[in-house]
Design a protein around this motif. Structure first.
Motif, short mmCIF file in Angstrom:
data_model
loop_
_atom_site.label_atom_id
_atom_site.label_comp_id
_atom_site.label_asym_id
_atom_site.label_seq_id
_atom_site.Cartn_x
_atom_site.Cartn_y
_atom_site.Cartn_z
N ILE A 486 0.87 -1.18 0.00
CA ILE A 486 0.00 0.00 0.00
C ILE A 486 0.90 1.23 0.00
O ILE A 486 1.87 1.29 0.77
CB ILE A 486 -0.90 0.06 1.25
N ARG A 487 0.59 2.19 -0.83
CA ARG A 487 1.37 3.42 -0.87
C ARG A 487 0.48 4.62 -0.55
O ARG A 487 -0.73 4.59 -0.77
CB ARG A 487 2.03 3.60 -2.24
N PRO A 488 1.09 5.68 0.00
CA PRO A 488 0.29 6.88 0.30
C PRO A 488 -0.14 7.57 -1.00
O PRO A 488 0.47 7.34 -2.05
CB PRO A 488 1.28 7.74 1.10
N PRO A 489 -1.18 8.39 -0.93
CA PRO A 489 -1.94 8.72 0.28
C PRO A 489 -2.84 7.56 0.69
O PRO A 489 -3.46 6.92 -0.15
CB PRO A 489 -2.76 9.95 -0.14
N PHE A 490 -2.87 7.29 2.00
CA PHE A 490 -3.66 6.19 2.51
C PHE A 490 -5.13 6.61 2.60
O PHE A 490 -5.44 7.75 3.01
CB PHE A 490 -3.15 5.76 3.89
N ALA A 491 -6.03 5.72 2.22
CA ALA A 491 -7.46 6.03 2.20
C ALA A 491 -7.93 6.37 3.61
O ALA A 491 -7.61 5.66 4.57
CB ALA A 491 -8.24 4.84 1.65
N VAL A 598 4.17 8.91 10.80
CA VAL A 598 5.63 8.83 10.68
C VAL A 598 6.09 8.97 9.24
O VAL A 598 7.29 8.90 8.97
CB VAL A 598 6.16 7.50 11.28
N GLY A 599 5.16 9.17 8.32
CA GLY A 599 5.53 9.40 6.93
C GLY A 599 5.97 8.17 6.17
O GLY A 599 6.87 8.23 5.32
N ALA A 600 5.33 7.03 6.46
CA ALA A 600 5.69 5.79 5.74
C ALA A 600 5.48 5.98 4.25
O ALA A 600 4.44 6.48 3.80
CB ALA A 600 4.85 4.64 6.26
N SER A 601 6.46 5.57 3.47
CA SER A 601 6.36 5.67 2.01
C SER A 601 5.74 4.44 1.38
O SER A 601 5.35 4.45 0.21
CB SER A 601 7.75 5.91 1.40
N ALA A 602 5.64 3.36 2.15
CA ALA A 602 4.98 2.14 1.68
C ALA A 602 4.67 1.26 2.88
O ALA A 602 5.39 1.30 3.90
CB ALA A 602 5.87 1.37 0.69
N ILE A 603 3.59 0.48 2.77
CA ILE A 603 3.25 -0.50 3.80
C ILE A 603 3.21 -1.88 3.13
O ILE A 603 2.46 -2.08 2.16
CB ILE A 603 1.90 -0.20 4.46
N LEU A 604 4.02 -2.78 3.63
CA LEU A 604 4.06 -4.16 3.13
C LEU A 604 3.16 -5.02 3.99
O LEU A 604 3.41 -5.16 5.20
CB LEU A 604 5.50 -4.69 3.14
N LYS A 605 2.13 -5.61 3.40
CA LYS A 605 1.20 -6.47 4.14
C LYS A 605 1.72 -7.91 4.13
O LYS A 605 1.26 -8.76 3.39
CB LYS A 605 -0.20 -6.40 3.52
N ALA A 606 2.71 -8.15 4.97
CA ALA A 606 3.29 -9.49 5.07
C ALA A 606 4.04 -9.58 6.38
O ALA A 606 4.48 -8.56 6.94
CB ALA A 606 4.23 -9.78 3.90
N GLY A 607 4.20 -10.79 6.89
CA GLY A 607 4.91 -11.00 8.13
C GLY A 607 5.97 -12.07 7.98
O GLY A 607 6.19 -12.62 6.90
N GLY A 608 6.65 -12.37 9.08
CA GLY A 608 7.59 -13.47 9.11
C GLY A 608 8.80 -13.29 8.23
O GLY A 608 9.16 -12.19 7.80
N ALA A 609 9.47 -14.42 7.95
CA ALA A 609 10.70 -14.40 7.17
C ALA A 609 10.47 -13.88 5.76
O ALA A 609 11.36 -13.26 5.16
CB ALA A 609 11.29 -15.82 7.11
N GLN A 610 9.27 -14.09 5.21
CA GLN A 610 9.01 -13.63 3.85
C GLN A 610 9.00 -12.11 3.78
O GLN A 610 9.44 -11.53 2.77
CB GLN A 610 7.69 -14.21 3.33
N ALA A 611 8.53 -11.43 4.82
CA ALA A 611 8.55 -9.98 4.83
C ALA A 611 9.98 -9.47 4.94
O ALA A 611 10.37 -8.51 4.24
CB ALA A 611 7.71 -9.46 5.99
N VAL A 612 10.79 -10.10 5.80
CA VAL A 612 12.18 -9.70 5.94
C VAL A 612 12.92 -9.87 4.62
O VAL A 612 13.68 -9.00 4.20
CB VAL A 612 12.85 -10.52 7.06
N ALA A 613 12.67 -10.98 3.93
CA ALA A 613 13.33 -11.23 2.65
C ALA A 613 12.94 -10.18 1.60
O ALA A 613 13.77 -9.70 0.84
CB ALA A 613 12.98 -12.63 2.15
N ALA A 614 11.65 -9.83 1.58
CA ALA A 614 11.18 -8.83 0.61
C ALA A 614 11.84 -7.49 0.88
O ALA A 614 12.22 -6.78 -0.06
CB ALA A 614 9.66 -8.71 0.68
#
Length: 858
Positions: A486-491, A598-614
């Motif tokens: 998800i990228r800003p602007p957030f709904a 905090v001005g996040a430029s992107a939100i990754l909807k994933a957890g665990g090792a797969q999120a770290v790898a991405a």
């Protein structure tokens, strides 16, 4: 398989005949008669939908969901439903004249055809069968006036087709001109290569997963009687008809009779009564039962005669105990890691689950029937977890590892909820050096094992990018997503939160930002080390950072603030926040709101090792970052440790991590309720939380008061089950002086250190190793976790000896520079050249001397 299928007729009321037909195969039932009470409940059914039926596409799926093995559809309806229903569940209804109208798409979308024909021409039907090669072909004569001959059935079977016979033309009586005996039709195609004409017959137990009981022989006469009576009847090679159990009482109920693929052998699936099938009074001629079948027999025996006081008797007589054990073992299975652990925990769970079934009169056969029924359903449940379990679950990839189990499972004693919730107590003065060292130990983290487990996940994301990320998110986070970023602007609708929560987040943001803003290194350090030699150091933000926020169903805006604010203050150009999605694929609105702050430029909807790898390698949709921050479970930690050592990733991490921990030092001035509350605030994180109370010259009464508060407060809190385990593993260490307590704390190096001391501020000077210190009775650790201003992302597992908690400088790097004037080089150059010559690096010395020569010549 059978060479014929019966077509149920509304006029048939012969229950004995229908029961016999149910034993030898499917029954074709017209849609208009599918609810007839005459049809045996155990009968397999093919539902025939006539061409004139008004049934729509939406009406077909419920037929299969309700237990039909197949549905037979006319071409007009089949065209609309092919692709929606698995091909193996569909048969196509055709007039013989319309066979050529079937396209390849239609033919590949069904498992076979039922052809209506005015007459049976075996040669013609054979050519039709070749047209539908690979599919089953059934032939239904229209309005037959007499039963088919056995030669006709045999001829059609030879052509690869199955004859459909109306039930009005079938009988259990001998075959005559008007009706055909069911056994004669069933055995029309059977052959025997034995001189005595008998057929080898395998007998299997319907209640034991079709476990083989023995090998016998059948004749047409014995099969005819078995079909008609539903009892096990065979052909003895010495004594003629053998009605099983006629003298011994070990009778059989026949559930199903099948021909093998070559039509030269039979299988009887039976329910065996009495001592067993074998003449040696054993269940099987091939030895004793094992596995689940043996366990079921044992439990059934124990239900009848288990001695009073035995564990199994307790399980049968105490439903609450049994329910608790099932939930406990299910949780342990979910936490198991290795193949051996999974097998071990699954065995325990099956033991208790089967005990529950046997107590309720449910056997393995009942479970299998339920599984078979569910397997027939076409429409599927969403598969979402019920709320009471969703609230308890975490969206992390896995829970903490368990020790390797012993080889023989021993039922664990039930948790005594009435037992006091208390810690273990040790006297430091009485402890030997070895015992003292043991008090400082944390659980062993098997980093190598965990890294080996996460490596395939990391490699998959590195290789396949977004495709792997979506698959792994579906597998581990249990959410099907079309996109993960998800990228800003957030709904605005994704950030709708209660006003009081918004105000609390805003206040926390202001405090945390104020403290971290003060930490920012904004000035350039300039030092003239000798005349003409000026050295400088200046800070620059790390350009791209990844912030891991644990969660999923949990709501952790505090971690988003703790990681995002220092990144924002430091001036990081790209802030990618990764967090597991909730079951509906969304992110909690509180975290979304914090991400916006905090001005996040992107939100990754994933957890665990797969999120770290991405985050480490980047994908087509996920920006690659330069440093990864944030807490997580052992899978997240292992993945962070793996990628930081991968030269392809070129990514750093904040620090290693372990279970959350607190060490409280308390003296005679402490409030027992405050101390207990501080201990429990960490104990509730998880069963592996590390909680230590260092008691400074506390009396027995004072210690007892603290323990009483721990027990009372824990029982009043929602996560009492977790605290019951974590507190039991926690320790009280008795010391004589504050200095002794602080020395122990410095050796322990806790994540959180809380000082309940008479002079708490004065003791801070003696603190050498800690993640964060909470000074005095009104400084609960919770304040630092949320809103005082300090950061709650802190080193655990003793790493406070080497690491700082996350701060603004964590998101900055420092660059040095030096400027040397001509006069400065005259003084510095000979020193440098001498040292370069000492190390044998002539080019280094030359770079100085060539300049000094130029200066001397000018």
């Amino acid at each position: 398989m059978s060479a014929f299928l019966p077509l149920f007729d509304a006029d048939l009321g012969d229950q004995a005949l229908l029961g016999a037909l149910a034993r030898i195969g499917p029954l074709i039932v017209p849609y208009s008669l599918k609810d007839s009470s005459s049809i045996p409940q155990n009968a397999s059914r093919y539902i025939l939908v006539d061409r004139d039926s008004s049934l729509g596409v939406d009406g077909v799926v419920p037929i299969l969901d309700q237990g039909a093995d197949k549905v037979i559809l006319p071409l007009t309806l089949a065209k609309d439903i092919i692709g929606t229903v698995p091909a193996e569940r569909l048969l196509l209804l055709l007039d013989v004249a319309n066979v050529s109208a079937v396209s390849d798409k239609i033919r590949s979308g069904v498992s076979g055809v039922l052809i209506k024909t005015p007459s049976v021409d075996v040669d013609f039907i054979g050519s039709v069968s070749r047209f539908f090669a690979g599919s089953s072909v059934h032939v239904l004569p229209v309005s037959p006036s007499e039963p088919p001959s056995r030669s006709t059935i045999r001829g059609l079977a030879g052509a690869g087709t199955v004859l459909v016979i109306p039930t009005t033309l079938l009988t259990l009586s001998p075959t005559d001109a008007k009706q055909l005996n069911v056994a004669d039709a069933f055995l029309a195609n059977i052959t025997s290569d034995r001189p005595d004409g008998l057929f080898p017959t395998v007998v299997s137990s319907h209640l034991e997963g079709e476990r083989t009981l023995g090998l016998v022989y059948s004749s047409i006469e014995s099969v005819r009687e078995s079909i008609a009576t539903g009892k096990g009847v065979y052909q003895s090679r010495k004594h003629g008809l053998w009605r099983k159990g006629e003298t011994s009482g070990a009778t059989q109920d026949v559930v199903r009779i099948r021909l093998d693929c070559d039509s030269d052998a039979l299988e009887f699936s039976v329910v065996q009564h009495g001592a067993g099938f074998c003449h040696l009074d054993r269940p099987s001629c091939f030895g004793e039962t094992s596995g689940l079948s043996a366990l079921e027999r044992t439990l059934q025996s124990r239900l009848e005669s288990a001695p009073q006081g035995s564990y199994t008797r307790r399980l049968f007589s105490d439903p609450e105990l049994l329910s608790s054990k099932i939930m406990e073992e299910a949780d342990e299975l979910c936490r198991a890691e290795t193949k051996e652990e999974v097998a071990f925990e699954a065995a325990d769970l099956l033991y208790f689950a089967l005990t529950r079934c046997v107590a309720a009169g449910v056997g393995i056969a009942d479970i299998e029937r339920s599984l078979d029924t569910k397997a027939k359903k076409i429409s599927r449940r969403a598969g979402n977890t019920k709320p009471q379990w969703t609230q308890k679950a975490t969206a992390e990839t896995s829970a903490a590892p368990k020790p390797t189990p012993v080889s023989v499972p021993t039922p664990a004693p039930a948790v005594d909820v009435n037992a006091p919730i208390r810690m273990r107590t040790y006297d430091l003065a009485a402890a030997s050096p070895t015992e003292r060292a043991q008090l400082l130990r944390r659980p062993v983290l098997k980093s190598d094992e965990m890294i080996a487990k996460v490596k395939p996940i990391v490699d998959d994301v590195r290789t396949r990018g977004d495709a792997a990320l979506l698959e792994l998110t579906a597998k581990f986070d249990r959410v099907q997503l079309d996109a993960t970023v998800i990228r800003p602007p957030f709904a605005p609708e994704t950030m709708q939160i209660a006003d009081d929560v918004r105000a609390a987040i805003d206040a926390a943001y202001a405090n945390i930002r104020k403290f971290h803003q003060a930490q920012a290194d904004q000035d350039t350090l300039v030092v003239e080390t000798m005349p003409g030699v000026v050295c400088s150091r200046f800070a620059r933000p790390i350009a791209r950072v990844g912030l891991y926020v644990p969660g999923g169903t949990a709501i952790l805006p505090s971690t988003a603030l703790m990681l995002g604010i220092p990144a924002q203050v430091a001036g990081c150009r790209e802030i990618v926040l990764a967090t597991p999605p909730r079951p509906d694929g969304s992110i909690s609105p509180e975290v979304m709101y914090a991400a916006q702050l905090v001005g996040a430029s992107a939100i990754l909807k994933a957890g665990g090792a797969q999120a770290v790898a991405a985050l480490a390698f980047g994908t087509a949709s996920v920006p690659k970052v330069d440093k990864i921050f944030g807490p997580g479970n052992q899978w997240v930690t292992a993945a962070k440790m793996l990628v930081q050592n991968d030269t392809d990733a070129l990514v750093a991490i904040d620090m290693p991590a372990g279970p959350s921990e607190v060490l409280v030092i308390a003296d005679h001035t402490c409030n027992p309720a405050f101390v207990a509350a501080d201990l429990l605030s960490q104990a509730e994180h998880g069963v592996d939380s590390q909680v230590v109370l260092v008691a400074v010259a506390l009396s027995a009464d004072r210690l007892a008061a603290i323990e009483a508060e721990v027990d009372a407060q824990a029982r009043a809190l929602p996560r009492v089950a977790i605290m019951r385990e974590s507190v039991a593993k926690s320790i009280i260490v008795k010391t004589s002086t504050v200095a002794e307590a602080l020395a122990f704390s410095n050796d322990y190096a806790p994540e959180h250190l809380i000082l309940h001391l008479e002079d708490a501020p004065g003791a801070v000077a003696a603190v050498e190793n800690a993640g964060s210190v909470f000074v005095g009775p009104f400084s609960p650790e919770s304040c630092g976790d949320y809103a005082s201003g300090t950061n709650h992302t802190l080193p655990t597992n003793g790493y406070a000896r080497q690491f700082s908690g996350v701060n603004t400088l964590s998101f900055q790097k420092h660059i040095t520079s030096q400027e040397v004037t001509a006069e400065g080089l005259k003084g510095l150059g000979p020193i440098v050249a001498t040292l370069a010559d000492c190390e044998g690096l002539g080019a280094h010395a030359n770079a100085v001397r060539i300049r000094l020569q130029a200066l001397n010549q000018s």
